[in-house]
Scaffold this active site. Structure first.
Site, PDB file in Angstrom:
ATOM      1  N   ARG A 112      26.215  72.536  25.246  1.00  0.00           N
ATOM      2  CA  ARG A 112      25.088  72.008  25.996  1.00  0.00           C
ATOM      3  C   ARG A 112      23.766  72.386  25.318  1.00  0.00           C
ATOM      4  NH1 ARG A 112      25.085  74.952  30.506  1.00  0.00           N
ATOM      5  NH2 ARG A 112      23.187  76.065  29.941  1.00  0.00           N
ATOM      6  N   TYR A 144       8.937  48.592  28.928  1.00  0.00           N
ATOM      7  CA  TYR A 144      10.290  48.465  29.444  1.00  0.00           C
ATOM      8  C   TYR A 144      10.323  48.837  30.929  1.00  0.00           C
ATOM      9  CZ  TYR A 144      15.103  49.955  30.353  1.00  0.00           C
ATOM     10  OH  TYR A 144      16.336  50.143  30.908  1.00  0.00           O
ATOM     11  N   ASP A 184       7.570  54.256  21.358  1.00  0.00           N
ATOM     12  CA  ASP A 184       8.960  53.856  21.517  1.00  0.00           C
ATOM     13  C   ASP A 184       9.242  52.848  20.410  1.00  0.00           C
ATOM     14  OD1 ASP A 184      11.360  52.635  22.191  1.00  0.00           O
ATOM     15  OD2 ASP A 184      10.991  52.735  24.348  1.00  0.00           O
ATOM     16  N   LYS A 211      20.618  51.073  21.030  1.00  0.00           N
ATOM     17  CA  LYS A 211      20.275  49.762  20.492  1.00  0.00           C
ATOM     18  C   LYS A 211      20.562  49.696  18.990  1.00  0.00           C
ATOM     19  CE  LYS A 211      18.768  49.100  24.739  1.00  0.00           C
ATOM     20  NZ  LYS A 211      18.615  50.433  25.339  1.00  0.00           N
TER      21      LYS A 211
END
Length: 384
Positions: A52, A105, A175, A200
């Site tokens: 983690r 977005y 972004d 993406k």
């Protein structure tokens, strides 16, 4: 060029990992281990204690993306949304102010409007394509300017370098998901932070979800490491492996995406059924010159506005090769109606998407097959 003067595709294949001394594995191994043996009390072997907090497979991905963005630090997360949340959480406190583009977005807007607003963070929506509007919106409380360029879904363009010059004390976050580092590297244009939904183009095969943040800021990197371990939004080793595998072919894929997108955009631009094609590669696009300045090519996304919502819906449901589905950036072509799909959360806001707009993620199929599919979908619209 990528780090150490390597070409981009060379770095995409080799940066971040070299064959290990034990077995010589060409690819970074999937370290499917939750915990790591220590050589003594808190004496970490190689710096790893618990996955983690950090994992060697994830580290290799982080180094690769940082190299491709010509950045110093990379931090991988379980999704692009998780990466967005962590960056916002690190940089903002109650009473702070941020600037967001009017074509961001829907998921980013939802996080800011529905979550951060409840936390006392104020935001201003502006057209980030207008540098003067961005400069006018900056106040003493502005800690962050969030840019998408090209934007999702209208493919508007913002001048990263010009906005970097008017941001004052605010951090400029870009972004870069739609462009990918193959086409655009915002840190070199003055951005402080670059973010990707690796779901993406970086992953590229619609089979893995993830996000990566890249920065040269040592303090921000330390904070991201703390949040990775303390909050737990980290990437799994298998997801990191799949993303790294996708990145190896990013350059060749993006060239094909761009070639196909240019052909589809031109066909749509010539159709009487279409009101407007939103593609920065067209000279008619208002952001064409800026895109040509800061991008190497114009990307694989094409948005189009029809003369009515019925026409837009008909086009979406009439393609056969281009699949009706959310997301983007995979090898296959996808089409969607943002107003009723990916951007529903922006309905009724300043970011509301026109209902006559369709977003197409152009894949790497044969150009002739894509054009044939678009033609028959346009014929269905003409028959309304």
């Amino acid at each position: 060029m990528a780090a150490d003067n390597q070409g981009f595709s060379t770095a995409a294949i080799h940066a971040g990992y070299q064959p290990d001394a034990l077995y010589g594995s060409i690819n970074a191994p999937i370290y499917a281990s939750t915990t790591f043996a220590q050589d003594g009390l808190n004496e970490l072997r190689g710096g790893y204690e618990y996955s983690r907090v950090a994992n060697p497979t994830v580290t290799a991905l982080e180094k690769t993306v940082a190299a491709l963005e010509n950045g110093t630090h990379g931090a991988a997360f379980a999704s692009g949304a998780a990466a967005t949340d962590i960056v916002l959480r690190i940089l903002l406190r109650p009473g702070d102010h941020l600037i967001l583009g009017n074509d961001a977005y829907g998921g980013t807007f939802r996080l800011i409007d529905a979550v951060l607003s409840e936390w006392g963070v104020e935001h201003t929506i502006v057209d980030t394509g207008d540098v003067d509007a961005v400069a006018a919106a900056v106040t003493d409380k502005t800690k962050l300017i969030w840019l998408e360029t090209p934007t999702n879904p209208a493919l508007n363009i913002s001048d990263i370098e010009a906005i970097a010059q008017v941001k004052k004390q605010a951090k400029l976050i870009v972004d870069n998901t739609f462009a990918s580092p193959y086409l655009q590297r915002p840190l070199g244009l003055g951005a402080d932070v670059v973010l990707h939904s690796t779901t993406k183009y970086l992953g590229g095969h619609s089979d893995v979800i993830g996000g990566v943040v890249v920065t040269d800021d040592d303090w921000l990197d330390e904070q991201m490491r703390f949040y990775q371990g303390g909050v737990g939004p980290t990437s799994s080793p298998f997801d990191a492996y799949l993303t790294a595998r996708g990145i190896k072919t990013l350059g060749v894929r993006m060239d094909r995406h761009c070639d196909n997108a240019e052909a589809v955009a031109q066909l749509l631009d010539e159709s009487d059924q279409v009101k407007q094609v939103l593609f920065p590669g067209l000279k008619s696009h208002p952001g064409h010159e800026i895109a040509a300045k800061q991008m190497d090519r114009f990307g694989g996304m094409v948005s189009v506005r029809f003369h009515s919502e019925d026409a837009a819906r008909t086009f979406c449901t009439s393609t056969t090769l281009i699949c009706l589905a959310e997301s983007l950036g995979g090898v296959e072509s996808l089409i969607e109606h943002p107003a009723t799909m990916t951007h529903q959360s922006a309905a009724g806001s300043q970011l509301e998407v026109p209902r006559d707009l369709v977003r197409i993620s152009i894949g790497i199929e044969d150009e002739a097959d894509l054009l044939a599919d678009v033609r028959q979908a346009l014929a269905a619209v003409a028959a309304l």
